[in-house]
Design a protein around this motif. Structure first.
Motif, PDB file in Angstrom:
ATOM      1  N   ALA A  42       0.830  -1.208   0.000  1.00  0.00           N
ATOM      2  CA  ALA A  42       0.000   0.000   0.000  1.00  0.00           C
ATOM      3  C   ALA A  42       0.866   1.259   0.000  1.00  0.00           C
ATOM      4  CB  ALA A  42      -0.926  -0.011   1.216  1.00  0.00           C
ATOM      5  N   SER A  43       1.935   1.222   0.786  1.00  0.00           N
ATOM      6  CA  SER A  43       2.848   2.368   0.807  1.00  0.00           C
ATOM      7  C   SER A  43       3.494   2.582  -0.554  1.00  0.00           C
ATOM      8  CB  SER A  43       3.916   2.143   1.878  1.00  0.00           C
ATOM      9  OG  SER A  43       4.890   3.159   1.831  1.00  0.00           O
ATOM     10  N   ASP A  44       3.927   1.483  -1.199  1.00  0.00           N
ATOM     11  CA  ASP A  44       4.532   1.614  -2.521  1.00  0.00           C
ATOM     12  C   ASP A  44       3.521   2.150  -3.529  1.00  0.00           C
ATOM     13  OD1 ASP A  44       7.020   0.774  -1.745  1.00  0.00           O
ATOM     14  OD2 ASP A  44       6.700  -1.328  -2.271  1.00  0.00           O
ATOM     15  N   ARG A  45       2.283   1.679  -3.454  1.00  0.00           N
ATOM     16  CA  ARG A  45       1.289   2.183  -4.401  1.00  0.00           C
ATOM     17  C   ARG A  45       1.062   3.677  -4.205  1.00  0.00           C
ATOM     18  NH1 ARG A  45      -1.361  -2.743  -3.234  1.00  0.00           N
ATOM     19  NH2 ARG A  45      -2.664  -1.662  -1.688  1.00  0.00           N
ATOM     20  N   ALA A  46       0.977   4.107  -2.938  1.00  0.00           N
ATOM     21  CA  ALA A  46       0.741   5.523  -2.678  1.00  0.00           C
ATOM     22  C   ALA A  46       1.887   6.387  -3.195  1.00  0.00           C
ATOM     23  CB  ALA A  46       0.529   5.751  -1.181  1.00  0.00           C
ATOM     24  N   PHE A  47       3.129   6.010  -2.896  1.00  0.00           N
ATOM     25  CA  PHE A  47       4.263   6.809  -3.329  1.00  0.00           C
ATOM     26  C   PHE A  47       4.530   6.658  -4.827  1.00  0.00           C
ATOM     27  CE2 PHE A  47       5.000   7.357   1.126  1.00  0.00           C
ATOM     28  CZ  PHE A  47       5.703   8.545   1.219  1.00  0.00           C
ATOM     29  N   ASP A  48       4.161   5.498  -5.387  1.00  0.00           N
ATOM     30  CA  ASP A  48       4.307   5.367  -6.833  1.00  0.00           C
ATOM     31  C   ASP A  48       3.352   6.303  -7.558  1.00  0.00           C
ATOM     32  OD1 ASP A  48       6.301   3.549  -6.556  1.00  0.00           O
ATOM     33  OD2 ASP A  48       5.074   1.762  -6.964  1.00  0.00           O
ATOM     34  N   ARG A  49       2.175   6.521  -6.977  1.00  0.00           N
ATOM     35  CA  ARG A  49       1.275   7.517  -7.574  1.00  0.00           C
ATOM     36  C   ARG A  49       1.910   8.915  -7.536  1.00  0.00           C
ATOM     37  NH1 ARG A  49      -4.126   5.992  -8.027  1.00  0.00           N
ATOM     38  NH2 ARG A  49      -4.130   3.796  -8.683  1.00  0.00           N
ATOM     39  N   LEU A  50       2.615   9.221  -6.448  1.00  0.00           N
ATOM     40  CA  LEU A  50       3.300  10.508  -6.378  1.00  0.00           C
ATOM     41  C   LEU A  50       4.417  10.593  -7.410  1.00  0.00           C
ATOM     42  CD1 LEU A  50       3.544  11.029  -2.504  1.00  0.00           C
ATOM     43  CD2 LEU A  50       1.924  12.076  -4.097  1.00  0.00           C
ATOM     44  N   LEU A  51       5.160   9.462  -7.559  1.00  0.00           N
ATOM     45  CA  LEU A  51       6.181   9.445  -8.602  1.00  0.00           C
ATOM     46  C   LEU A  51       5.565   9.662  -9.986  1.00  0.00           C
ATOM     47  CD1 LEU A  51       8.691   6.581  -7.699  1.00  0.00           C
ATOM     48  CD2 LEU A  51       9.190   9.024  -7.900  1.00  0.00           C
ATOM     49  N   GLU A  52       4.432   9.025 -10.216  1.00  0.00           N
ATOM     50  CA  GLU A  52       3.746   9.182 -11.500  1.00  0.00           C
ATOM     51  C   GLU A  52       3.332  10.637 -11.720  1.00  0.00           C
ATOM     52  OE1 GLU A  52      -0.177   7.372 -13.840  1.00  0.00           O
ATOM     53  OE2 GLU A  52       0.235   6.848 -11.745  1.00  0.00           O
ATOM     54  N   ALA A  53       2.730  11.241 -10.686  1.00  0.00           N
ATOM     55  CA  ALA A  53       2.293  12.644 -10.824  1.00  0.00           C
ATOM     56  C   ALA A  53       3.480  13.577 -11.008  1.00  0.00           C
ATOM     57  CB  ALA A  53       1.474  13.040  -9.596  1.00  0.00           C
ATOM     58  N   SER A  54       4.565  13.330 -10.262  1.00  0.00           N
ATOM     59  CA  SER A  54       5.743  14.180 -10.366  1.00  0.00           C
ATOM     60  C   SER A  54       6.379  14.067 -11.743  1.00  0.00           C
ATOM     61  CB  SER A  54       6.743  13.810  -9.281  1.00  0.00           C
ATOM     62  OG  SER A  54       7.898  14.608  -9.372  1.00  0.00           O
ATOM     63  N   SER A  55       6.527  12.832 -12.239  1.00  0.00           N
ATOM     64  CA  SER A  55       7.130  12.663 -13.572  1.00  0.00           C
ATOM     65  C   SER A  55       6.245  13.263 -14.649  1.00  0.00           C
ATOM     66  CB  SER A  55       7.382  11.181 -13.844  1.00  0.00           C
ATOM     67  OG  SER A  55       6.141  10.471 -13.879  1.00  0.00           O
ATOM     68  N   LEU A  56       4.925  13.186 -14.496  1.00  0.00           N
ATOM     69  CA  LEU A  56       4.026  13.791 -15.479  1.00  0.00           C
ATOM     70  C   LEU A  56       4.136  15.314 -15.449  1.00  0.00           C
ATOM     71  CD1 LEU A  56       1.804  13.448 -17.581  1.00  0.00           C
ATOM     72  CD2 LEU A  56       0.124  13.420 -15.697  1.00  0.00           C
ATOM     73  N   ALA A  57       4.212  15.879 -14.225  1.00  0.00           N
ATOM     74  CA  ALA A  57       4.354  17.339 -14.119  1.00  0.00           C
ATOM     75  C   ALA A  57       5.650  17.809 -14.754  1.00  0.00           C
ATOM     76  CB  ALA A  57       4.291  17.758 -12.655  1.00  0.00           C
ATOM     77  N   ILE A  58       6.735  17.055 -14.591  1.00  0.00           N
ATOM     78  CA  ILE A  58       8.014  17.429 -15.207  1.00  0.00           C
ATOM     79  C   ILE A  58       7.932  17.303 -16.718  1.00  0.00           C
ATOM     80  CG2 ILE A  58      10.446  16.778 -15.388  1.00  0.00           C
ATOM     81  CD1 ILE A  58      10.340  16.006 -12.435  1.00  0.00           C
ATOM     82  N   ALA A  59       7.315  16.192 -17.189  1.00  0.00           N
ATOM     83  CA  ALA A  59       7.231  15.967 -18.629  1.00  0.00           C
ATOM     84  C   ALA A  59       6.435  17.067 -19.321  1.00  0.00           C
ATOM     85  CB  ALA A  59       6.615  14.600 -18.907  1.00  0.00           C
ATOM     86  N   GLU A  60       5.423  17.588 -18.665  1.00  0.00           N
ATOM     87  CA  GLU A  60       4.608  18.634 -19.273  1.00  0.00           C
ATOM     88  C   GLU A  60       5.369  19.960 -19.400  1.00  0.00           C
ATOM     89  OE1 GLU A  60       1.203  18.792 -16.809  1.00  0.00           O
ATOM     90  OE2 GLU A  60       0.182  17.105 -17.797  1.00  0.00           O
ATOM     91  N   GLN A  61       6.446  20.114 -18.638  1.00  0.00           N
ATOM     92  CA  GLN A  61       7.214  21.370 -18.674  1.00  0.00           C
ATOM     93  C   GLN A  61       8.400  21.302 -19.633  1.00  0.00           C
ATOM     94  OE1 GLN A  61       6.050  24.059 -17.154  1.00  0.00           O
ATOM     95  NE2 GLN A  61       4.343  22.733 -16.429  1.00  0.00           N
ATOM     96  N   VAL A  62       8.624  20.155 -20.232  1.00  0.00           N
ATOM     97  CA  VAL A  62       9.730  20.029 -21.184  1.00  0.00           C
ATOM     98  C   VAL A  62       9.297  20.646 -22.518  1.00  0.00           C
ATOM     99  CG1 VAL A  62      11.194  18.413 -22.444  1.00  0.00           C
ATOM    100  CG2 VAL A  62      10.633  17.978 -20.032  1.00  0.00           C
TER     101      VAL A  62
END
Length: 460
Positions: A42-62
């Motif tokens: 459950a902890s990995d799923r929660a933080f993986d969602r944060l990783l997903e959101a963070s990587s998406l936010a970075i990708a949108e700024q490239v």
């Protein structure tokens, strides 16, 4: 010298508790392991969602600017990965050729992707730091440029481990409560299940030792079988006690007359001065004591044979040897009384399963009865097919309507005879012990009686 102490037997309650709690402990350990694994996932799923959101936010700024990839990173893109655990966060941008473009660290690419998903995760160790790495494949979304690139975001595991511990502690509290409830239920169930056994123990302990009546106590089926076994034991004890009481009554009744006669003759002889009277009294007392001793011996034999708990061990033996031994034992007495005693046996052995001394006693009683009731010729005979022991005499015999009655103890056809009325009863008891049939018939020639013990065809 110290006495050796024997270890006390284990308590049934403790044994049941151990056998029930040990599987529960094993199950609890498995549940704890599962709870920890579930908390970590459950902890990995929660933080993986944060990783997903963070990587998406970075990708949108490239952006594509000046013939190269350009990143204008907003602070919120990485702040979403930071928690109170103060994790370290890293990111990097790589072009389609795998060249490093920009970022806070040159992050490795991680293991090769096995699927076509745009985002995948990996647990890596980088410069001694355990990291959770998220890699997103993206491209410039512009009408004039479709440049592909890769966003790599990683953070340390402090936040994940703290969340895992928090989730696990919550599960641990619930599991501990469930374990306490389960242990309480098991203990109550065992006590409830053993309550009938406690009632049975108290019922047995509170009984009068002289009471042999059956136990009447409602019990479960398993303990009801134990109760029935105890009742069977009590029934056997009642039969043994009844047999003992019958022996005491018979002995006191039958020995009272000869003992009273001995006392009377001794008292009368002491009042006389004539030695001849003393001699006659001593002779009479000797005969009476001999008769009383024989009566006591027969009473003991009859009691032992009628004991329902006496388990005789039958062994293979030859009836011819039994017949010859019984004849030898009685030969002297019959010779002094002028009685012709003989034995007839076949050439081949006649084997049966039996007890030698009992069969010899049976033949001895039959020979003694024939001698006491006027026989002048007695024949002991062994027959085969079926195996049979016979004693035939030329005495007065027994009427057909009296042949069943004489098997009862203390029954005598001639009340003035010297017998005790126990001989045929003892023979009947020995026959039952050997599963043989006792029968009384007329003699083959002339008057007389023929008594036969016929053994079953299954002699083993």
């Amino acid at each position: 010298m110290t006495a050796a102490r024997t270890s006390a037997p284990a308590s049934l309650y403790r044994r049941l508790l151990a056998w029930l709690l040990l599987p529960l402990l094993g199950l609890g350990a498995l549940m704890l392991a599962q709870a920890y694994i579930g908390a970590r996932e459950a902890s990995d799923r929660a933080f993986d969602r944060l990783l997903e959101a963070s990587s998406l936010a970075i990708a949108e700024q490239v952006k594509w600017q000046g013939d190269r990839l350009w990143l204008d990173l907003p602070p919120a893109a990485l702040e979403m990965l930071t928690t109170d655990a103060e994790e370290r966060v890293f990111y990097a941008i790589y072009n389609a050729s795998g060249d490093y473009i920009t970022g806070s660290a040159r992050l490795p690419s991680g293991p090769e992707r096995s699927s076509g998903k745009p985002l995948h995760y990996a647990d890596i160790t980088w410069h001694g730091l355990p990291l959770r790495l998220g890699i997103r494949a993206a491209q410039i979304d512009d009408w004039s440029q479709r440049e592909r690139f890769e966003v790599r975001v990683a953070h340390t595991r402090e936040g994940r481990e703290r969340l895992t511990l928090s989730l696990f502690q919550g599960s641990l509290a619930r599991l501990a409560l469930m374990a306490l409830l389960a242990v309480g239920v098991v203990m109550l169930a065992i006590r409830s299940a053993l309550a009938p056994l406690t009632r049975l123990r108290r019922a047995i302990r509170e009984r009068d030792p002289r009471t042999l009546t059956p136990l009447e106590l409602p019990l479960p089926r398993e303990l009801a079988e134990l109760r029935e076994s105890l009742n069977e034991l009590l029934a056997r004890m009642r039969r043994v006690r009844a047999n003992q009481e019958r022996f005491i009554g018979d002995a006191s009744h039958q020995l009272r007359t000869p003992l009273a006669g001995l006392s009377a003759r001794a008292e009368l002889a002491l009042r006389q001065d004539d030695p001849d009277i003393w001699h006659a009294a001593l002779q009479a007392m000797g005969a009476t004591s001999t008769s009383a001793a024989r009566l006591a011996t027969q009473l003991l034999s009859l009691t032992r044979l009628n004991n329902p708990e006496a388990t005789a061990e039958l062994r293979p033996l030859d009836l011819s040897e039994i017949a010859r031994a019984a004849t030898r034992n009685a030969l002297g007495t019959c010779h002094r009384a002028g009685i012709d005693l003989g034995v007839e046996t076949p050439q081949a052995p006649v084997s049966v399963a039996g007890i030698d001394w009992q069969l010899e006693e049976a033949l001895g009683n039959l020979i003694d009865n024939a001698r006491r009731y006027g026989a002048t010729r007695i024949t002991v005979r062994v027959l085969d097919a079926p195996a049979t022991l016979e004693v035939e005499d030329d005495g007065p015999g027994i009427a057909a309507d009296q042949r069943l009655v004489v098997l009862r103890p203390f029954h005598r056809i001639h009340q003035d005879g010297a017998g005790s009325g126990l001989g045929l009863a003892i023979v009947d008891g020995i026959a039952r012990t050997h599963r043989a049939r006792l029968s009384l018939h007329d003699a083959h020639q002339g008057s007389g009686l023929r008594v036969a013990l016929t053994f079953s065809r299954d002699r083993s």
